[in-house]
Write a protein that holds these residues in place. Structure first.
Motif, short mmCIF file in Angstrom:
data_model
loop_
_atom_site.label_atom_id
_atom_site.label_comp_id
_atom_site.label_asym_id
_atom_site.label_seq_id
_atom_site.Cartn_x
_atom_site.Cartn_y
_atom_site.Cartn_z
N LYS A 245 -54.13 -26.13 -40.53
CA LYS A 245 -54.87 -25.21 -40.18
C LYS A 245 -54.43 -24.62 -38.78
O LYS A 245 -55.01 -23.25 -38.35
CB LYS A 245 -56.27 -25.70 -40.03
N ASN A 246 -53.70 -25.17 -38.21
CA ASN A 246 -53.26 -24.67 -36.88
C ASN A 246 -51.71 -25.21 -36.91
O ASN A 246 -51.24 -26.19 -37.27
CB ASN A 246 -53.71 -25.55 -35.65
N ILE A 247 -50.73 -24.29 -36.34
CA ILE A 247 -49.40 -24.70 -36.17
C ILE A 247 -48.92 -24.45 -34.74
O ILE A 247 -49.19 -23.31 -34.07
CB ILE A 247 -48.40 -23.55 -37.01
N ARG A 248 -48.64 -25.46 -34.04
CA ARG A 248 -48.04 -25.49 -32.72
C ARG A 248 -46.79 -25.76 -32.60
O ARG A 248 -46.42 -26.61 -33.09
CB ARG A 248 -48.99 -26.54 -32.12
N SER A 249 -46.20 -25.10 -31.60
CA SER A 249 -44.82 -25.28 -31.09
C SER A 249 -44.76 -25.31 -29.53
O SER A 249 -45.06 -24.41 -28.99
CB SER A 249 -43.91 -24.56 -31.94
N SER A 250 -44.60 -26.59 -28.87
CA SER A 250 -44.39 -26.60 -27.45
C SER A 250 -43.45 -27.73 -26.82
O SER A 250 -42.85 -28.51 -27.99
CB SER A 250 -45.96 -27.08 -27.02
N GLN A 251 -43.13 -27.67 -25.90
CA GLN A 251 -42.10 -28.62 -25.31
C GLN A 251 -42.12 -28.34 -23.89
O GLN A 251 -42.25 -27.52 -23.14
CB GLN A 251 -40.60 -27.77 -26.00
#
Length: 433
Positions: A245-251
């Motif tokens: 339902k959500n797609i997150r990309s962080s770093q």
DNA sequence: TCTGGGGTCCTAGGACCC
DNA sequence: TCTGGGGTCCTAGGACCC
């Protein structure tokens, strides 16, 4: 009946597959930027190395213990996971891949040539080890929560040799009494002390707690856990995974960043990655958000902010979504703070099969869709990042790139990293790159 | 000096509708 | 003077999982 197949110390085991010399040495795997410890071999656990503890605090102690340290190598772990899951799919018709290192197997539909569930599990364990080199443990139970509990016991007691079947009904009680309530699936670090204060110490205590009290203190989620301990299925078996339902990309960055130019590269790269996942599950996104933050661990100017943008029509086109993300970044960026982390999130996801464009908005054209399909195909054939949006700065070294000082070769996904094996008469085989 | 990344679900409270 | 009953949607916060 369910079986839970869980890889033992998965990341550490993956590293060992190609480094047999590490067999009895402590092995530790670090998070991105070599920050925290996220996996430990049994030998490292015996040294009381804690999960999630910062690497710099353990470094000296582990060096003294001759431990092998690895940066995380997700290309390797992802591919090893795929091999393990494929092996399971070949042995049982209904397999639910639950995480990178765990899968539930529906035993009721398992092949009949196995006289008992335990026999099938023994076969699974041997086959996975033989075909992939990864050791696994299996727990059997009438609900997922009980299978998880059984798995826990299988791992804790060497005499079970990695397989334990939880008996049905009250016969399970003597085993549940040996399991801490804190180790039950669904009891986390918040509820565990609360339960303890109220005299609920073991899984058996939890099973016997009153419904009313559990509902009040732990909501329906807690009640489901308790019902599952009693043998009622509340978490059904899922054959096909639900789309996210959500797609997150962080770093986090390898080094702090102050310039908006570097932040733009990072945000564009993260969005590009999120878009791949988005198209991979055949979705479009109606909303884009971006956040940036400084390090809370440093004693210096703190700043954290986020912004989001609703798109005129949902999209899965990387250039469209990257543009929206960069607009969000402009809104929140202030010069001065030393940023250590950024991320993007795609939400309001819908099926890409139905594309609803706004009456007055530029429609996602057939050309965009074909373009993205071509990009995905090229990257899949030639390797991720072969073709990329220019804003990501991918063609050059980037200041914010992750720090990975001890990453092992990508043995299974890159030709040049392929392991070479040399057998010498009289000696055991040696494995070299 | 150095502290990860990616998810889900539930609840309470507020704003709004008829 | 007396002021109902039934609903939705959104958000923030809190819990959990790997």
């Amino acid at each position: 009946m369910f079986a839970l197949c869980d890889c033992n110390n998965f990341y550490a085991s993956c590293e060992r597959v190609f480094r047999p010399d590490l067999k009895d040495r402590p092995v530790v795997v670090l998070s991105n930027n070599d920050g925290c410890i996220i996996a430990r071999s049994a030998e490292a656990k015996a040294l009381d190395v804690k999960m999630g503890s910062p690497w710099f605090r353990e470094r000296d102690r582990l060096a003294g213990a001759d431990a092998a340290i690895f940066s995380s190598n997700y290309a390797l772990y992802g591919d090893m996971s795929r091999r393990v899951m494929e092996t399971l799919h070949g042995l049982a018709p209904d397999v639910e891949v639950y995480s990178i290192d765990e899968a539930f197997i529906l035993l009721d539909s398992a092949p009949l040539q196995y006289r008992a569930a335990e026999e099938l599990c023994r076969h699974v364990k041997n086959r996975v080890l033989q075909w992939t080199g990864v050791p696994v443990s299996l727990g059997i139970g009438p609900t997922k929560t009980l299978a998880k509990a059984a798995n826990r016991l299988a791992k804790k007691n060497v005499e079970y040799e990695g397989i334990f079947a939880m008996p049905e009904g009250d016969a399970a009680d003597e085993y549940l009494a040996r399991l801490d309530a804190a180790d039950v699936w669904g009891v986390g670090f918040r509820y565990a002390p609360m339960l303890k204060r109220n005299g609920i110490r073991t899984a058996l205590d939890l099973k016997r707690a009153s419904d009313d009290w559990i509902l009040r203190r732990m909501t329906v989620c807690g009640l489901r856990t308790v019902l599952e301990l009693r043998g009622s299925v509340c978490h059904p078996f899922k054959t096909a995974p639900e789309p996210r339902k959500n797609i997150r990309s962080s770093q986090s960055f390898g080094e702090p960043v102050t310039s908006v130019i570097h932040l733009r590269e990072a945000v564009a790269s993260f969005m590009e990655r999120a878009c791949e996942t988005l198209r991979g599950q055949r979705s479009t996104a109606g909303c884009v958000s971006v956040f940036i933050a400084t390090s809370p661990h440093r004693d210096e100017q703190q700043y954290a902010n986020g912004a989001s943008r609703r798109l005129p029509s949902a999209s899965d086109c990387t250039p469209t979504l990257v543009t929206a993300a960069l607009e969000c970044l402009e809104e929140i960026y202030v010069p001065g703070p030393r940023y250590i982390k950024a991320g993007v999130c795609l939400s309001d996801l819908r099926s890409a099969r139905v594309r609803q464009n706004g009456l007055f908005d530029a429609a996602e054209t057939e050309r965009d869709i074909r373009l993205m399909a071509a990009v995905d195909r090229i990257n899949s054939d030639l390797g991720r990042g072969s073709i990329s949006v220019a804003a990501s700065g991918r063609w050059k070294p980037r200041q914010w790139d992750m720090k990975q000082n001890c990453r092992s070769p990508r043995y299974t996904t890159r030709w040049k990293d392929l392991a070479r094996v040399r057998a010498t008469a009289g000696d055991g085989p040696t494995c070299r790159r």
